[in-house]
Design a protein around this motif. Structure first.
Motif, PDB file in Angstrom:
ATOM      1  N   GLY A 183     -21.814  -7.250  -6.862  1.00 49.28           N
ATOM      2  CA  GLY A 183     -22.205  -7.058  -5.475  1.00 49.28           C
ATOM      3  C   GLY A 183     -23.694  -6.746  -5.330  1.00 49.28           C
ATOM      4  N   GLY A 184     -24.249  -7.071  -4.191  1.00 47.71           N
ATOM      5  CA  GLY A 184     -25.644  -6.758  -3.922  1.00 47.71           C
ATOM      6  C   GLY A 184     -26.617  -7.541  -4.781  1.00 47.71           C
ATOM      7  N   ASN A 185     -26.284  -8.772  -5.114  1.00 42.50           N
ATOM      8  CA  ASN A 185     -27.125  -9.596  -5.977  1.00 42.50           C
ATOM      9  C   ASN A 185     -28.122 -10.378  -5.116  1.00 42.50           C
ATOM     10  N   PRO A 186     -29.400 -10.019  -5.131  1.00 37.35           N
ATOM     11  CA  PRO A 186     -30.364 -10.694  -4.258  1.00 37.35           C
ATOM     12  C   PRO A 186     -30.576 -12.160  -4.616  1.00 37.35           C
ATOM     13  N   VAL A 187     -30.484 -12.508  -5.901  1.00 32.47           N
ATOM     14  CA  VAL A 187     -30.631 -13.912  -6.299  1.00 32.47           C
ATOM     15  C   VAL A 187     -29.486 -14.736  -5.722  1.00 32.47           C
ATOM     16  N   ALA A 188     -28.262 -14.217  -5.830  1.00 32.48           N
ATOM     17  CA  ALA A 188     -27.105 -14.929  -5.281  1.00 32.48           C
ATOM     18  C   ALA A 188     -27.249 -15.104  -3.774  1.00 32.48           C
ATOM     19  N   GLY A 189     -27.739 -14.071  -3.096  1.00 32.05           N
ATOM     20  CA  GLY A 189     -27.938 -14.157  -1.654  1.00 32.05           C
ATOM     21  C   GLY A 189     -28.943 -15.231  -1.287  1.00 32.05           C
ATOM     22  N   ALA A 190     -30.046 -15.304  -2.039  1.00 32.90           N
ATOM     23  CA  ALA A 190     -31.079 -16.307  -1.766  1.00 32.90           C
ATOM     24  C   ALA A 190     -30.553 -17.715  -2.025  1.00 32.90           C
ATOM     25  N   VAL A 191     -29.801 -17.880  -3.107  1.00 31.09           N
ATOM     26  CA  VAL A 191     -29.232 -19.199  -3.425  1.00 31.09           C
ATOM     27  C   VAL A 191     -28.256 -19.635  -2.339  1.00 31.09           C
ATOM     28  N   ALA A 192     -27.413 -18.711  -1.888  1.00 32.53           N
ATOM     29  CA  ALA A 192     -26.426 -19.045  -0.854  1.00 32.53           C
ATOM     30  C   ALA A 192     -27.116 -19.462   0.445  1.00 32.53           C
ATOM     31  N   MET A 193     -28.147 -18.757   0.838  1.00 32.53           N
ATOM     32  CA  MET A 193     -28.851 -19.115   2.070  1.00 32.53           C
ATOM     33  C   MET A 193     -29.520 -20.487   1.954  1.00 32.53           C
ATOM     34  N   ALA A 194     -30.078 -20.777   0.780  1.00 32.73           N
ATOM     35  CA  ALA A 194     -30.701 -22.086   0.567  1.00 32.73           C
ATOM     36  C   ALA A 194     -29.646 -23.190   0.595  1.00 32.73           C
ATOM     37  N   ALA A 195     -28.487 -22.923   0.002  1.00 28.28           N
ATOM     38  CA  ALA A 195     -27.412 -23.925  -0.007  1.00 28.28           C
ATOM     39  C   ALA A 195     -26.910 -24.199   1.406  1.00 28.28           C
ATOM     40  N   LEU A 196     -26.807 -23.162   2.213  1.00 28.33           N
ATOM     41  CA  LEU A 196     -26.371 -23.340   3.600  1.00 28.33           C
ATOM     42  C   LEU A 196     -27.381 -24.162   4.397  1.00 28.33           C
ATOM     43  N   ASP A 197     -28.661 -23.996   4.084  1.00 37.13           N
ATOM     44  CA  ASP A 197     -29.683 -24.826   4.737  1.00 37.13           C
ATOM     45  C   ASP A 197     -29.487 -26.296   4.400  1.00 37.13           C
ATOM     46  N   VAL A 198     -29.160 -26.575   3.138  1.00 35.86           N
ATOM     47  CA  VAL A 198     -28.923 -27.960   2.712  1.00 35.86           C
ATOM     48  C   VAL A 198     -27.719 -28.545   3.445  1.00 35.86           C
ATOM     49  N   VAL A 199     -26.658 -27.768   3.550  1.00 35.40           N
ATOM     50  CA  VAL A 199     -25.455 -28.232   4.258  1.00 35.40           C
ATOM     51  C   VAL A 199     -25.791 -28.613   5.688  1.00 35.40           C
ATOM     52  N   LYS A 200     -26.601 -27.794   6.336  1.00 33.50           N
ATOM     53  CA  LYS A 200     -26.975 -28.060   7.724  1.00 33.50           C
ATOM     54  C   LYS A 200     -27.951 -29.231   7.827  1.00 33.50           C
ATOM     55  N   ASP A 201     -29.018 -29.204   7.024  1.00 34.50           N
ATOM     56  CA  ASP A 201     -30.073 -30.216   7.127  1.00 34.50           C
ATOM     57  C   ASP A 201     -29.577 -31.605   6.760  1.00 34.50           C
ATOM     58  N   GLU A 202     -28.703 -31.690   5.776  1.00 32.72           N
ATOM     59  CA  GLU A 202     -28.201 -32.992   5.325  1.00 32.72           C
ATOM     60  C   GLU A 202     -26.899 -33.386   6.012  1.00 32.72           C
ATOM     61  N   LYS A 203     -26.495 -32.581   6.980  1.00 35.90           N
ATOM     62  CA  LYS A 203     -25.301 -32.872   7.786  1.00 35.90           C
ATOM     63  C   LYS A 203     -24.078 -33.171   6.910  1.00 35.90           C
ATOM     64  N   LEU A 204     -23.828 -32.304   5.952  1.00 39.20           N
ATOM     65  CA  LEU A 204     -22.741 -32.547   5.003  1.00 39.20           C
ATOM     66  C   LEU A 204     -21.363 -32.386   5.638  1.00 39.20           C
ATOM     67  N   ALA A 205     -21.246 -31.528   6.642  1.00 42.03           N
ATOM     68  CA  ALA A 205     -19.957 -31.400   7.330  1.00 42.03           C
ATOM     69  C   ALA A 205     -19.625 -32.694   8.060  1.00 42.03           C
ATOM     70  N   GLN A 206     -20.609 -33.245   8.749  1.00 44.32           N
ATOM     71  CA  GLN A 206     -20.389 -34.499   9.464  1.00 44.32           C
ATOM     72  C   GLN A 206     -20.078 -35.628   8.488  1.00 44.32           C
ATOM     73  N   ASN A 207     -20.775 -35.637   7.346  1.00 48.79           N
ATOM     74  CA  ASN A 207     -20.526 -36.655   6.328  1.00 48.79           C
ATOM     75  C   ASN A 207     -19.098 -36.548   5.801  1.00 48.79           C
ATOM     76  N   ALA A 208     -18.645 -35.316   5.545  1.00 48.66           N
ATOM     77  CA  ALA A 208     -17.285 -35.105   5.045  1.00 48.66           C
ATOM     78  C   ALA A 208     -16.246 -35.559   6.055  1.00 48.66           C
ATOM     79  N   ARG A 209     -16.522 -35.309   7.339  1.00 51.85           N
ATOM     80  CA  ARG A 209     -15.573 -35.700   8.380  1.00 51.85           C
ATOM     81  C   ARG A 209     -15.433 -37.225   8.449  1.00 51.85           C
ATOM     82  N   VAL A 210     -16.562 -37.927   8.456  1.00 51.51           N
ATOM     83  CA  VAL A 210     -16.538 -39.392   8.563  1.00 51.51           C
ATOM     84  C   VAL A 210     -15.907 -40.021   7.322  1.00 51.51           C
ATOM     85  N   LEU A 211     -16.317 -39.570   6.146  1.00 48.54           N
ATOM     86  CA  LEU A 211     -15.799 -40.164   4.917  1.00 48.54           C
ATOM     87  C   LEU A 211     -14.326 -39.810   4.698  1.00 48.54           C
TER      88      LEU A 211
END
Length: 242
Positions: free
Chosen positions: A122-150
Motif C-alpha cells: 500500500g501507498g506505493n507512489p511508483v504504482a500510483g504514477a504508473v496507474a495514472m499514466a495507464a489511465l491516460d493511455v486508455v482515454k487518449d487512445e480510446k481503448l474502451a471505444q475500440n473494445a466495444r466496436v471490436l
C-alpha cells in the motif's frame, strides 16, 4: 432480494458485473441497476469487483457503466451505477506494474481509522504514477471505444459461424471479454483439446469451467488483427465439427 429480506445482518453484496472465471456469464442489462437498488433499500453496501472487467475491457471504462457510449463522463449517463465500493486491479497499470485499488466515498472509507488497516504494498507512489499514466493511455487512445466496436464484430462473426455449428452452442460477452460454450459436458476434454489446437494455429486461449473457452485479447488490437483471430478460431473449430 430474498436473502436481504430474510437476513438483516448482511453488510455488503460483492458482485462481478460479468463473471470472468465462471465463464464470462453476462447478466441482463438491468441486473446491476436493480441489484444496487435492492442493496440501497436494505442499507447494504453494493460492492463491484471489476478486477477483470474494469478499465475498458468490456467496452466502457467500467462494466457498471453498462452499455453507455460516453468517453469518460459515465456519471452523467442513466446506465451508470455508482457502487459503494469499487475494486480494481490487473488492467489498472496497463500490465506494466503490479497495482490494485479499492475506491469508495468518504462515508465508507472514513470508517477505517489509523492502525485498523494494513497493506504490504500500500501507498506505493511508483504504482500510483504508473496507474495514472495507464489511465491516460486508455482515454487518449480510446481503448474502451475500440473494445466495444471490436467486441461487437467478434460476436457477430462467431454468431454467424455457430448457426451451422455442432461444436459451439453459444457466444457471449461484452467488449473484448468473450467466451464460446462448447457443445460437450463440463468434464470432457473437448474445450481443452480445442485450446491446444488453437495454440498450434497461432492463438492462445484457455478453457474455464470445463466446456467454456474465454477470449480476452489485448485492448490495443485493431480490426485486421481481430479478423485474423476470428479466422484462426473458425478454422480450428471446423476441425472438431461432428
Amino acid at each position: 432480494e430474498k436473502a436481504l429480506k430474510e437476513n438483516n445482518n448482511i453488510a455488503g453484496f460483492l458482485v462481478e458485473p460479468i463473471q470472468g472465471e465462471a465463464g464470462v456469464y453476462t447478466p441482463s442489462d438491468d441486473f446491476i441497476k436493480k441489484s444496487q437498488a435492492i442493496c440501497k433499500a436494505h442499507n447494504v453496501l453494493f460492492i463491484a469487483d471489476e478486477i477483470q472487467t474494469g478499465i475498458a475491457r468490456t467496452g466502457a471504462l467500467l462494466a457498471v457503466c453498462g452499455n453507455c457510449t460516453c468517453e469518460g463522463h459515465c456519471e452523467q449517463q442513466e446506465t451508470y451505477t455508482r457502487p459503494d465500493i469499487l475494486i480494481l486491479g490487473k488492467a489498472l497499470s496497463g500490465g506494466a506494474y503490479p497495482v490494485s485499488a479499492v475506491l469508495a466515498d468518504d462515508p465508507v472509507m472514513n470508517v477505517i481509522k489509523p492502525g485498523q488497516h494494513g497493506s504490504t504494498f500500500g501507498g506505493n507512489p511508483v504504482a500510483g504514477a504508473v496507474a495514472m499514466a495507464a489511465l491516460d493511455v486508455v482515454k487518449d487512445e480510446k481503448l474502451a471505444q475500440n473494445a466495444r466496436v471490436l467486441g461487437e464484430l467478434f460476436r457477430k462473426k462467431l454468431n454467424e459461424y455457430i448457426q451451422g455449428s455442432s461444436i459451439v452452442n453459444l457466444v457471449r460477452g461484452r467488449g473484448l471479454l468473450n467466451a464460446i460454450v462448447i457443445n460437450d459436458s463440463e468434464d470432457s476434454s473437448t474445450a481443452w483439446d480445442i485450446c491446444m489446437a488453437l495454440k498450434e494455429n497461432g492463438l492462445l486461449a484457455k478453457p474455464t469451467h470445463g466446456n467454456i473457452i474465454r477470449f480476452a485479447p489485448p485492448l490495443v488490437m485493431n480490426e485486421e488483427q481481430l479478423l485474423d483471430c476470428v479466422a484462426i478460431i473458425i478454422k480450428t473449430l471446423k476441425a472438431f465439427e461432428k
